[in-house]
Design a protein around this motif. Sequence first.
Motif, short mmCIF file in Angstrom:
data_model
loop_
_atom_site.label_atom_id
_atom_site.label_comp_id
_atom_site.label_asym_id
_atom_site.label_seq_id
_atom_site.Cartn_x
_atom_site.Cartn_y
_atom_site.Cartn_z
N SER A 268 0.83 -1.20 0.00
CA SER A 268 0.00 0.00 0.00
C SER A 268 0.86 1.24 0.00
CB SER A 268 -0.87 0.00 1.25
OG SER A 268 -0.02 0.21 2.36
N THR B 93 7.22 -5.40 7.21
CA THR B 93 6.44 -4.18 7.07
C THR B 93 5.59 -4.17 5.83
OG1 THR B 93 8.25 -3.09 5.90
CG2 THR B 93 8.12 -2.79 8.28
N ASP C 17 5.42 7.82 -3.17
CA ASP C 17 6.72 7.50 -2.60
C ASP C 17 6.69 7.32 -1.09
OD1 ASP C 17 6.30 10.16 -2.07
OD2 ASP C 17 7.68 10.81 -3.62
N ASP C 18 5.54 6.96 -0.56
CA ASP C 18 5.50 6.74 0.88
C ASP C 18 5.35 5.27 1.21
OD1 ASP C 18 3.66 8.11 3.65
OD2 ASP C 18 5.79 8.12 3.21
N GLY C 19 5.46 4.42 0.21
CA GLY C 19 5.13 3.02 0.43
C GLY C 19 6.34 2.13 0.61
N GLY C 20 6.16 0.90 0.25
CA GLY C 20 7.23 -0.06 0.43
C GLY C 20 8.23 0.04 -0.71
N PRO C 21 9.22 -0.86 -0.68
CA PRO C 21 10.27 -0.79 -1.69
C PRO C 21 9.74 -1.20 -3.06
CG PRO C 21 10.53 -2.74 -0.34
CD PRO C 21 9.43 -1.95 0.28
N HIS D 263 -3.08 5.05 8.19
CA HIS D 263 -2.82 3.80 7.47
C HIS D 263 -1.32 3.60 7.41
CE1 HIS D 263 -4.05 0.68 4.55
NE2 HIS D 263 -2.79 0.81 4.20
N TYR D 264 -0.85 2.48 7.94
CA TYR D 264 0.60 2.28 8.05
C TYR D 264 1.26 2.18 6.69
CZ TYR D 264 5.01 0.04 8.77
OH TYR D 264 6.35 -0.26 8.72
N SER D 265 2.39 2.84 6.55
CA SER D 265 3.18 2.65 5.34
C SER D 265 4.65 2.55 5.73
CB SER D 265 2.97 3.81 4.37
OG SER D 265 3.53 4.98 4.91
N PRO D 266 5.40 1.71 5.04
CA PRO D 266 6.78 1.46 5.45
C PRO D 266 7.74 2.63 5.19
CG PRO D 266 6.00 -0.26 3.97
CD PRO D 266 4.96 0.78 3.98
N GLN D 267 7.33 3.61 4.41
CA GLN D 267 8.19 4.78 4.14
C GLN D 267 9.58 4.36 3.71
OE1 GLN D 267 7.64 6.60 7.99
NE2 GLN D 267 6.80 8.39 6.94
N PHE D 268 9.66 3.49 2.72
CA PHE D 268 10.95 2.96 2.37
C PHE D 268 11.87 3.99 1.75
CE2 PHE D 268 13.24 -0.79 2.59
CZ PHE D 268 14.18 -0.78 1.57
N HIS D 269 11.29 5.06 1.20
CA HIS D 269 12.17 6.06 0.57
C HIS D 269 13.06 6.74 1.59
CE1 HIS D 269 9.00 8.51 2.21
NE2 HIS D 269 9.67 9.60 1.93
N TRP E 218 13.02 -6.86 7.65
CA TRP E 218 12.24 -5.66 7.90
C TRP E 218 11.30 -5.38 6.73
CZ3 TRP E 218 10.53 -2.52 11.42
CH2 TRP E 218 10.08 -1.25 11.05
N MET E 219 11.84 -5.52 5.50
CA MET E 219 11.01 -5.28 4.31
C MET E 219 9.84 -6.26 4.29
SD MET E 219 13.45 -4.28 1.11
CE MET E 219 14.45 -5.74 1.05
N VAL F 264 14.43 2.61 10.27
CA VAL F 264 13.54 1.70 10.99
C VAL F 264 12.93 2.38 12.21
CG1 VAL F 264 13.51 -0.42 12.35
CG2 VAL F 264 14.70 -0.38 10.18
N ILE G 271 19.05 -3.90 -3.44
CA ILE G 271 19.48 -4.14 -2.06
C ILE G 271 20.06 -5.53 -1.92
CG2 ILE G 271 18.62 -4.55 0.26
CD1 ILE G 271 17.01 -2.14 0.10
#
Lengths: 174, 276
Positions: free
Chosen positions: A47, A170, A52-56, B107-113, A166-167, B90, A64
Motif C-alpha cells: 500500500s 512491514t 513514494d510513501d510506500g514499500g520498496p 494507514h501504516y506505510s513502510p516509508q521505504f524512501h 524488515w522489508m 527503521v 538491495i
Amino acid sequence: MRDLKAVGKKFVHVMYPKKSSALLRDWDLWGPLVLCVSLALMLQGGSADSKDDGGPQFAEVFVIIWFGAVVITLNSKLLGGTISFFQSLCVLGYCVLPLTVAMLVCRLVLLAGSGTVSFIIRLIVVVAMFGWSTLASTAFLADSQPPNRKALVVYPIFLFYFVISWMILTFTPQ
Amino acid sequence: AVTVGPEEGEPGDDTDTTELLGGQRRPRSFWTFEYYQAFFDVDTHQVLERIKGSVTPLPGKNFVRHRLRNNPDLYGPFWICATLVFALAVSGNLSHLTEKQASPTYHYSPQFHNVTIAATLIYCYAWLVPLALWGFLRWRQSHGAGAYSFLETVCVYGYSLSAYIPTAVLWLIPAAWLQWLLLAVAALLSASVLALTFWPLVRADGRATTLAVVAAVVSLHTLLAVGCKLYFFQQPPSASPAPSPFHTTVGAEGLHSHAPQLPGTNISLLGTHPVR
C-alpha cells in the motif's frame, strides 16, 4: 536437468545446513536469482498513501539484495577471507530461501486478515526465518575467515538479513 | 598484519624482506586488491576499542594518535554509517507507528524512501565533511596547522557517528524531553572527541582559526543529529493544537509544530463555517 538438480540440492542444503565443501565448490547463481526475483515480486502490491510513501519498489529490492551481497563479499575478502567472490555470493543468495518462505507465509496470513493476531504470527515467522538465514550463512562462511575477525564478517550478514526481514515484516497489502 | 604471499607478476623482487625490515608497508598500486586490504587491517577487538574511544573524550588522548596509531581503517566508518542509516529509517518508521496508531484515519506505510534519503545524507556527511576539513587543514599547513591523512580524518568522523546509533533507537521513547536530552548527550560526547582530535592541529594557527574550525566541526555534527531527528521521527505531542488530517498525511514532520496555519482550512476544521 543436471543444473536443476544442483539448484535443488543446494536448496536442501540451506534448509538443513551442515558444513559441506562440495556445496561451496559448485557455485551457481540461478538459485539466488530465482529467490531474489520471487521475493521482489511478492513485495509488490504494497500500500501507499502517496507514490513514494510506500514499500520498496521491485528495483529497490533487487538492488538491495545484489548490492548488499556484493558489498558483504567484498568486505569479507578485504578482511582476509579465503572464500572466492562467486562462492560467497552463491551462499548469501541461497540463504535468502528461508526469508522467501517467510514472505510466502506472510502473504498467506495477510489474506486471512491483518489484525494484531496476524501481526504476531508474521513477527514470529519472520524472526525465526531471519535467525535461520543468518545461522545458515554463517555456518557456511565462518570457516573461511581469519579467527579474530569472525564477528566483523558476521555482523554485516546479520544487518543484511535484518533489512530483508524488515522489508518482509512491514509489507502491508492494499 | 600484512599477508606475505606470492605477488602477482613480480619475479625476482625481495618483497618478503622489504616488508619485514622496518615494519613499513610497501605502498601498493592503486589498482591492486591489496591496496584496499590495507584499509581493512583490523581485528574485532580493535574495532570495539575504537568505537568506545569515539564516545569517551579524554583531554590528553587524541583519537587519531591514541586509537588509530597509523592504522586507520575503512571498515568502521562504512559499517557504522550503514547501521546508522537503517537505524534511522527503521526507528523513524516505528515512531510514526506508535504516535499515530490512535488516529482512525492512519494507514501504516513502510516509508521505504527514507532509507535512500538517510543513506545519501549520512554517507555524504561522512565523506564530504572530512574532505573539506582535510583540504582546509592541508591548505593551512603553511601557516602552522598540522594535518592528518585523509583516511584518518574519514576514520575519526565515521567512528564518531557511532554515538548516534543507540540515540536513534532510543528516540522511540515518546518523551520529548528525553529525546532532546539524548541528542544533547550523544552530540556532546562525539563532538568533543572530534574537537579534541582537531584542536592540536589548529592550535598553532592562531586563535581565530582554532575557534572557527572547532566551532564548525561541533555545529555541523550537532546539526546532523537535529536534522535527522526532525526529519525522520514523528515529534511526540506537546502543547500544540489538535492535529488536522493535513498533518497526518504529509510526510514533513519537521514542520509539524511550525506549520503556517492557513486561515481557510483552520476555520473549516474547527467546525465554524465561513460566512457566505
